[in-house]
Scaffold this active site. Sequence first.
Site, short mmCIF file in Angstrom:
data_model
loop_
_atom_site.label_atom_id
_atom_site.label_comp_id
_atom_site.label_asym_id
_atom_site.label_seq_id
_atom_site.Cartn_x
_atom_site.Cartn_y
_atom_site.Cartn_z
N CYS A 214 41.99 39.86 35.43
CA CYS A 214 42.97 38.44 36.12
C CYS A 214 42.06 39.79 37.55
O CYS A 214 41.70 40.10 38.01
CB CYS A 214 44.29 38.82 36.25
SG CYS A 214 44.63 40.57 37.13
N ALA A 215 42.95 39.26 38.80
CA ALA A 215 42.30 39.24 40.81
C ALA A 215 42.21 41.15 40.47
O ALA A 215 41.55 41.58 41.29
CB ALA A 215 42.44 38.20 41.28
#
Length: 375
Positions: A73-74
């Site tokens: 994810c980020a």
Amino acid sequence: MSIQQWDASLVAKKVIHNEELFILDVRNADAFEDWKIDGHQFEYLNIPYFELLDGIEAILPKIPTDKEVLVVCAKEGSSLMIAEMLSEAGRDVAYLAGGMKTWSEYLEPIKVGDLTGGGELYQFVRLGKGCLSYMVISEGEAAIIDAVRFTDVFTSFAAHKKVKIKYVFDTHLHADHISGGRHIAEKTGATYYLPPKDAEEVVFSYVPLEDDMTVQIGASNIDVGAIYSPGHTIGSTSFVVDNTYLLTGDILFIDSIGRPDLAGLAEDWVSDLRNTLYKRYRKLSDELIVLPAHFMIIEELNEDGTVAKRLGDLFAQNHGLNIQDEEEFKRVVTNELPPQPNAYQEIRQVNMGKITPTPDEQTEMEIGPNRCAVR
């Protein structure tokens, strides 16, 4: 089942060693399409994490059981949550510590080759951003070329190699990433060189990098010779190291050529770009090994993880070096450009010393892929 935390260095090894990996990327679709972890044998499934909050049962058939699985994810939190859900469903899984933020920042040092008199040349590959930096080592001294902002990586590597950083060079005023060059020089007492035509607005001291200048590294015959090569910027300068390697900055890449528009002067600089690529470089030996400051696609990596190729091979294979019609060349490099780098105007201001963003702001400025090239 087990959950493992992988750091960026482990993922980088899998890219470089051409290993298989299945990545479940739980960022939004537009973020995934713009930029992902590229690997020669990686497979991907992109499902935004908010679509999985009620359960991951629907995607289980799409996730292999015979390959390693990494959730990305980020910034880490969402991937850890999804990894826990997959583990509860009986799957072995890993998640990327720090998410795409840490992937963007990681540098992998790889030895390019030996130099005269026992010297060495290293390429620092920033896989998540496509940046390439260099360290030339000879007899206890080192020169760094096109360093990115993570200065500790270079100073720690020099300490590991037991060498003193004497010189730091930037081939041009960078626009897609923040340079660490002058900060390394300040920290180590090294001399910092910058092309003067790119430095008219800088607010710090530097030594002008002039055409045909030679700086010797160590007592052995390793000359870092400068070649004025404008086009990406008006001051862009290349280096020939040890009569073997051509460091091209952002003028010439393995699969593409530099873009001339990041200072808003594409029409003015396109002739300089063509002159450098089609005349200046043509005067050089075909046997020189091209080492650019960026790469764009994973296919540009060699089997050992380096980004390098003979100049003669590029003259034969690189499309940007084989557009014979000048008007067609002009059209390609001014009208067929990819999106401009994130915050490139602000990055130029940082590299001029005019603004000093926080570390978090610098991270946000640089997020995303390399966009210095025209393909």
